[in-house]
Design an enzyme around this catalytic site. Structure first.
Site, PDB file in Angstrom:
ATOM      1  N   ILE A  30      -8.017 -15.226  -6.696  1.00 17.52           N
ATOM      2  CA  ILE A  30      -8.498 -14.977  -8.064  1.00 17.52           C
ATOM      3  C   ILE A  30      -7.414 -15.345  -9.066  1.00 17.52           C
ATOM      4  O   ILE A  30      -6.239 -15.026  -8.866  1.00 17.52           O
ATOM      5  CB  ILE A  30      -8.830 -13.468  -8.239  1.00 17.52           C
ATOM      6  CG1 ILE A  30      -9.804 -12.981  -7.154  1.00 17.52           C
ATOM      7  CG2 ILE A  30      -9.336 -13.159  -9.649  1.00 17.52           C
ATOM      8  CD1 ILE A  30     -11.199 -13.489  -7.278  1.00 17.52           C
ATOM      9  N   TRP A 152       2.852  -9.108  -3.808  1.00 18.05           N
ATOM     10  CA  TRP A 152       2.269 -10.089  -4.737  1.00 18.05           C
ATOM     11  C   TRP A 152       2.974 -10.207  -6.077  1.00 18.05           C
ATOM     12  O   TRP A 152       2.559 -10.982  -6.937  1.00 18.05           O
ATOM     13  CB  TRP A 152       0.788  -9.764  -4.988  1.00 18.05           C
ATOM     14  CG  TRP A 152       0.497  -8.304  -5.209  1.00 18.05           C
ATOM     15  CD1 TRP A 152      -0.047  -7.449  -4.291  1.00 18.05           C
ATOM     16  CD2 TRP A 152       0.730  -7.510  -6.384  1.00 18.05           C
ATOM     17  NE1 TRP A 152      -0.158  -6.173  -4.817  1.00 18.05           N
ATOM     18  CE2 TRP A 152       0.315  -6.190  -6.100  1.00 18.05           C
ATOM     19  CE3 TRP A 152       1.258  -7.787  -7.646  1.00 18.05           C
ATOM     20  CZ2 TRP A 152       0.403  -5.146  -7.033  1.00 18.05           C
ATOM     21  CZ3 TRP A 152       1.356  -6.756  -8.577  1.00 18.05           C
ATOM     22  CH2 TRP A 152       0.922  -5.453  -8.260  1.00 18.05           C
ATOM     23  N   LYS A 176       4.043 -13.926   6.382  1.00 16.01           N
ATOM     24  CA  LYS A 176       2.702 -13.659   5.840  1.00 16.01           C
ATOM     25  C   LYS A 176       2.801 -13.199   4.388  1.00 16.01           C
ATOM     26  O   LYS A 176       3.321 -12.119   4.109  1.00 16.01           O
ATOM     27  CB  LYS A 176       2.018 -12.540   6.649  1.00 16.01           C
ATOM     28  CG  LYS A 176       0.588 -12.268   6.173  1.00 16.01           C
ATOM     29  CD  LYS A 176       0.053 -10.946   6.676  1.00 16.01           C
ATOM     30  CE  LYS A 176       0.079  -9.853   5.642  1.00 16.01           C
ATOM     31  NZ  LYS A 176      -0.744 -10.082   4.449  1.00 16.01           N
ATOM     32  N   SER A 178       1.207 -11.938   0.611  1.00 15.63           N
ATOM     33  CA  SER A 178       0.120 -11.035   0.225  1.00 15.63           C
ATOM     34  C   SER A 178      -1.197 -11.803   0.153  1.00 15.63           C
ATOM     35  O   SER A 178      -1.226 -12.947  -0.297  1.00 15.63           O
ATOM     36  CB  SER A 178       0.423 -10.433  -1.144  1.00 15.63           C
ATOM     37  OG  SER A 178      -0.740  -9.822  -1.673  1.00 15.63           O
ATOM     38  N   SER A 228       4.621  -1.602  -0.473  1.00 15.45           N
ATOM     39  CA  SER A 228       4.555  -0.210  -0.913  1.00 15.45           C
ATOM     40  C   SER A 228       5.135   0.742   0.137  1.00 15.45           C
ATOM     41  O   SER A 228       5.200   0.427   1.325  1.00 15.45           O
ATOM     42  CB  SER A 228       3.104   0.166  -1.198  1.00 15.45           C
ATOM     43  OG  SER A 228       2.361   0.080  -0.002  1.00 15.45           O
ATOM     44  N   GLU A 249      11.711  -2.908   2.231  1.00 16.85           N
ATOM     45  CA  GLU A 249      12.009  -2.859   0.788  1.00 16.85           C
ATOM     46  C   GLU A 249      10.754  -2.315   0.122  1.00 16.85           C
ATOM     47  O   GLU A 249       9.740  -3.014   0.029  1.00 16.85           O
ATOM     48  CB  GLU A 249      12.336  -4.255   0.254  1.00 16.85           C
ATOM     49  CG  GLU A 249      13.632  -4.836   0.800  1.00 16.85           C
ATOM     50  CD  GLU A 249      14.884  -4.109   0.327  1.00 16.85           C
ATOM     51  OE1 GLU A 249      14.782  -3.202  -0.524  1.00 16.85           O
ATOM     52  OE2 GLU A 249      15.967  -4.439   0.829  1.00 16.85           O
ATOM     53  N   CYS A 283       9.735  -4.018  -8.605  1.00 12.70           N
ATOM     54  CA  CYS A 283      10.080  -2.869  -7.752  1.00 12.70           C
ATOM     55  C   CYS A 283      11.160  -2.028  -8.421  1.00 12.70           C
ATOM     56  O   CYS A 283      11.012  -0.824  -8.564  1.00 12.70           O
ATOM     57  CB  CYS A 283      10.518  -3.330  -6.371  1.00 12.70           C
ATOM     58  SG  CYS A 283      11.858  -4.522  -6.404  1.00 12.70           S
ATOM     59  N   GLU A 379       4.993   5.958  -8.870  1.00 11.65           N
ATOM     60  CA  GLU A 379       5.307   4.606  -9.348  1.00 11.65           C
ATOM     61  C   GLU A 379       4.076   4.031 -10.046  1.00 11.65           C
ATOM     62  O   GLU A 379       3.025   3.853  -9.417  1.00 11.65           O
ATOM     63  CB  GLU A 379       5.664   3.730  -8.141  1.00 11.65           C
ATOM     64  CG  GLU A 379       5.975   2.307  -8.522  1.00 11.65           C
ATOM     65  CD  GLU A 379       6.230   1.424  -7.303  1.00 11.65           C
ATOM     66  OE1 GLU A 379       5.462   1.473  -6.334  1.00 11.65           O
ATOM     67  OE2 GLU A 379       7.201   0.644  -7.346  1.00 11.65           O
ATOM     68  N   LYS A 449      16.214   7.209   0.362  1.00 14.11           N
ATOM     69  CA  LYS A 449      15.058   8.118   0.452  1.00 14.11           C
ATOM     70  C   LYS A 449      13.817   7.290   0.844  1.00 14.11           C
ATOM     71  O   LYS A 449      13.906   6.453   1.750  1.00 14.11           O
ATOM     72  CB  LYS A 449      14.887   8.888  -0.861  1.00 14.11           C
ATOM     73  CG  LYS A 449      16.104   9.786  -1.155  1.00 14.11           C
ATOM     74  CD  LYS A 449      15.809  10.828  -2.209  1.00 14.11           C
ATOM     75  CE  LYS A 449      16.119  10.322  -3.599  1.00 14.11           C
ATOM     76  NZ  LYS A 449      15.953  11.353  -4.639  1.00 14.11           N
TER      77      LYS A 449
HETATM   78  P1  NAD Z   1       1.284  -3.379   0.000  1.00 14.99           P
HETATM   79  O1  NAD Z   1       2.115  -2.441   0.809  1.00 14.99           O
HETATM   80  O2  NAD Z   1      -0.113  -3.022  -0.301  1.00 14.99           O
HETATM   81  O3  NAD Z   1       1.210  -4.827   0.687  1.00 14.99           O
HETATM   82  C1  NAD Z   1       2.367  -5.565   1.022  1.00 14.99           C
HETATM   83  C2  NAD Z   1       2.052  -6.473   2.208  1.00 14.99           C
HETATM   84  O4  NAD Z   1       1.764  -5.665   3.370  1.00 14.99           O
HETATM   85  C3  NAD Z   1       0.849  -7.384   2.022  1.00 14.99           C
HETATM   86  O5  NAD Z   1       1.171  -8.655   2.568  1.00 14.99           O
HETATM   87  C4  NAD Z   1      -0.240  -6.685   2.844  1.00 14.99           C
HETATM   88  O6  NAD Z   1      -1.235  -7.566   3.311  1.00 14.99           O
HETATM   89  C5  NAD Z   1       0.561  -6.107   3.996  1.00 14.99           C
HETATM   90  N1  NAD Z   1      -0.021  -4.937   4.664  1.00 14.99           N
HETATM   91  C6  NAD Z   1      -0.875  -4.012   4.155  1.00 14.99           C
HETATM   92  N2  NAD Z   1      -1.142  -3.043   5.080  1.00 14.99           N
HETATM   93  C7  NAD Z   1      -0.418  -3.373   6.181  1.00 14.99           C
HETATM   94  C8  NAD Z   1      -0.231  -2.736   7.463  1.00 14.99           C
HETATM   95  N3  NAD Z   1      -0.824  -1.592   7.769  1.00 14.99           N
HETATM   96  N4  NAD Z   1       0.603  -3.329   8.333  1.00 14.99           N
HETATM   97  C9  NAD Z   1       1.266  -4.469   8.020  1.00 14.99           C
HETATM   98  N5  NAD Z   1       1.123  -5.115   6.833  1.00 14.99           N
HETATM   99  C10 NAD Z   1       0.294  -4.564   5.930  1.00 14.99           C
HETATM  100  O7  NAD Z   1       2.151  -3.616  -1.327  1.00 14.99           O
HETATM  101  P2  NAD Z   1       1.760  -4.479  -2.606  1.00 14.99           P
HETATM  102  O8  NAD Z   1       0.733  -3.732  -3.371  1.00 14.99           O
HETATM  103  O9  NAD Z   1       1.499  -5.874  -2.175  1.00 14.99           O
HETATM  104  O10 NAD Z   1       3.132  -4.496  -3.418  1.00 14.99           O
HETATM  105  C11 NAD Z   1       3.496  -3.570  -4.393  1.00 14.99           C
HETATM  106  C12 NAD Z   1       4.569  -2.651  -3.874  1.00 14.99           C
HETATM  107  O11 NAD Z   1       5.676  -3.412  -3.398  1.00 14.99           O
HETATM  108  C13 NAD Z   1       5.149  -1.737  -4.932  1.00 14.99           C
HETATM  109  O12 NAD Z   1       5.259  -0.428  -4.420  1.00 14.99           O
HETATM  110  C14 NAD Z   1       6.538  -2.301  -5.186  1.00 14.99           C
HETATM  111  O13 NAD Z   1       7.461  -1.376  -5.682  1.00 14.99           O
HETATM  112  C15 NAD Z   1       6.887  -2.819  -3.840  1.00 14.99           C
HETATM  113  N6  NAD Z   1       7.941  -3.833  -3.923  1.00 14.99           N
HETATM  114  C16 NAD Z   1       9.191  -3.510  -3.468  1.00 14.99           C
HETATM  115  C17 NAD Z   1      10.231  -4.426  -3.576  1.00 14.99           C
HETATM  116  C18 NAD Z   1      11.620  -4.093  -3.096  1.00 14.99           C
HETATM  117  O14 NAD Z   1      12.428  -4.999  -2.934  1.00 14.99           O
HETATM  118  N7  NAD Z   1      11.950  -2.823  -2.868  1.00 14.99           N
HETATM  119  C19 NAD Z   1       9.976  -5.690  -4.128  1.00 14.99           C
HETATM  120  C20 NAD Z   1       8.699  -5.989  -4.584  1.00 14.99           C
HETATM  121  C21 NAD Z   1       7.678  -5.044  -4.473  1.00 14.99           C
END
Ligand code: NAD
Length: 477
Positions: A30, A152, A176, A178, A228, A249, A283, A379, A449
């Site tokens: 999208i 993403w 892989k 997002s 997340s 992360e 993040c 968050e 944490k």
């Molecule tokens: P998400 O956890 O929903 O998804 C991240 C990835 O995990 C995607 O590729 C998704 O397809 C995959 N995924 C989902 N469920 C899974 C499972 N059960 N097993 C394995 N893979 C799975 O996160 P999001 O919504 O894409 O990203 C936003 C979050 O990322 C926010 O909380 C943000 O703070 C965090 N983030 C952290 C950093 C950092 O460096 N600390 C950087 C960027 C984003």
């Protein structure tokens, strides 16, 4: 794949063993600036993942046996191929992620800076002792096949943060992206096709289930994850079944503390962008602000003044500084926080959004926020900033530390010794003064944490892609 922007090269498929692989079943992509479907990406099956892991496993012995310098030379050619495609990658990012074109370009450039720097960070062999009948050395050896799973908000940056360290240390990779932003990372895969040996880098796209198959896979030795905290916990549990190494992360709820000597006119614009950059989808950005009561009105007014001047719009439109939310799920979540913000605090700014379809949200600033509200405790990951005032610094530090998250934090003031003294009392993986965040390839970054496990960047981060191996040689006396 269909394309509404004819000047953009869309990826043709996934990269598995240097073959471009398509699937009959697809995931729709999208454009967040319109809310409309504009392209498709492959939806990998379990068999596709098995093929990618098998290719990575087959490539591992030869790739890991090369010298560091030899791998660096190959990766340099890959870096140059990415650099030559910057404008296309940036355009793909605008289309699928929503950020303005120049910010998308900066994302790719920044990722390349990190990738380039890793080449010069060889992990040295440590000789523990070499005397008499014994020589003992500690080496860092690669793990095998690494699985990388990313989010993403910065698709290319997060991918390059994983590709560089995994490959330079001698591992092979299955990556892989997002499901919301697969195209730019699939393109990174295509660009590697004629440069890296087959199987060294594999890029597969699909939904969350594909991520679960990766964390379960017996031939993957490590999961490098950005996403997340909730998903991170699932990955940690799943990785236990095969004792995979993990780097997580995760999310954050970073606090910023404004000291009484904060220079509003000089610093408030920087402060604004530490919270609203990338439409708040960062993040490590300021997600809660604690302001000394003597400066509360000035800081709030200053932030509102900056917010009023910011142009929100579609990423290809000129002058746009903030794009839409990346996806509908996050848009709905943050929209609800904005709609209920008046119940938990005083809204002092709610900006305007373009008169068009798409996941646009108004920049929103809320003061005197209830510390027990979701807006303060969780968050938000979107363009809404909650602010509270404090009287004494001990209370501010206690409030900042009262969180399950511990990604970043910052302290703002002119007296650097005073700011640093406060910084040392904050519970976060990185604490900055007068900026937030400040990332560099030679500085480790990671959450404490529930914001993470392990670190990325610098030799600390590279070491997480290796095992310690001791070679202990007994000589005859
Ligand atoms: P998400 O956890 O929903 O998804 C991240 C990835 O995990 C995607 O590729 C998704 O397809 C995959 N995924 C989902 N469920 C899974 C499972 N059960 N097993 C394995 N893979 C799975 O996160 P999001 O919504 O894409 O990203 C936003 C979050 O990322 C926010 O909380 C943000 O703070 C965090 N983030 C952290 C950093 C950092 O460096 N600390 C950087 C960027 C984003």
């Amino acid at each position: 794949m269909s394309n509404t922007k004819p000047d953009i090269i869309l990826p043709k498929g996934m990269l598995i063993g240097n073959a471009i692989v398509t699937t009959r079943d697809c995931i729709g992509v999208i454009d967040p600036a319109s809310g409309k479907h504009f392209a498709d990406a492959p939806n990998a099956s379990q068999a596709d993942l098995d093929a990618a892991v098998a290719a990575a496993k087959a490539a591992f012995p030869a790739w890991s046996a090369r010298t560091w310098a030899d791998r660096a030379e190959v990766l340099t050619r890959y870096i140059e191929a990415i650099r030559a495609d910057i404008d296309n990658l940036a355009a793909l990012l605008v289309c699928e992620q929503g950020k303005p074109f120049q910010k998308a370009r900066s994302e790719v450039t920044s990722g390349l800076n990190f990738f380039s720097a890793y080449r010069g960070m060889e992990l040295p062999v440590e000789v523990i002792g070499d005397a008499g009948t014994q020589r003992v050395e500690v080496r860092r050896i690669p793990l095998g096949v690494v699985g990388a799973i990313t989010a993403w908000n910065y698709p290319v940056l997060l991918a390059l943060w994983k590709i560089g360290p995994a490959l330079i240390t001698g591992n092979t990779l299955v990556l892989k992206p997002s499901p919301y932003t697969p195209l730019s990372v699939l393109r990174l895969g295509e660009l590697a096709k004629d440069i890296l040996p087959p199987g060294v880098l594999n890029v597969v796209s699909g939904g969350d289930e594909l991520g679960r198959w990766m964390t379960d896979h017996p031939d993957i030795s490590k999961i490098a994850f950005t996403g997340s905290t909730g998903t991170g916990k699932k990955i940690m549990a799943s990785a236990a079944t095969t004792l995979k190494r993990i780097t997580l992360e995760l999310g954050g709820n970073d606090a910023g503390i404004i000291l009484p000597d904060f220079d509003v006119s000089a610093q408030v614009e920087d402060l604004f962008w530490t919270s609203f950059s990338n439409c708040g989808q960062v993040c490590a950005s300021i997600k809660r602000l604690l302001v000394h009561e003597s400066r509360m009105d000035q800081v709030c007014d200053g932030l509102v003044d900056v917010a009023k001047k910011v142009k929100i719009g579609a990423g290809f439109d000129s002058g746009v500084e903030i794009g839409p939310m990346q996806n509908r799920m996050q848009y709905d979540k943050v929209k609800k926080l904005i709609e209920t913000a008046g119940d938990v605090g005083r809204i002092i700014h709610s900006g305007t959004i373009p008169n068009r379809d798409g996941y646009f949200l108004p920049l929103t600033i809320v003061r005197d926020v209830d510390p027990d509200s979701e807006l303060w405790r969780e968050e938000q990951f979107g363009p809404i900033l909650p602010i509270r005032s404090y009287r004494d610094i001990d209370t501010a530090i206690a409030e900042a530390n009262d969180s399950n998250y511990g990604l970043g934090a910052s302290v703002w003031g002119v007296d650097l010794a005073a700011a640093e003294a406060v910084a040392r009392r904050l519970h976060a993986g990185s604490v900055w003064t007068n900026t937030h965040p400040a990332m560099r390839p030679d500085i480790p970054f990671g959450g404490i944490k529930q914001s993470g496990y392990g670190v990325e960047f610098a030799r600390y981060g590279l070491a997480e892609y290796t095992n310690v191996q001791v070679i202990n040689v007994k000589r005859s006396g």
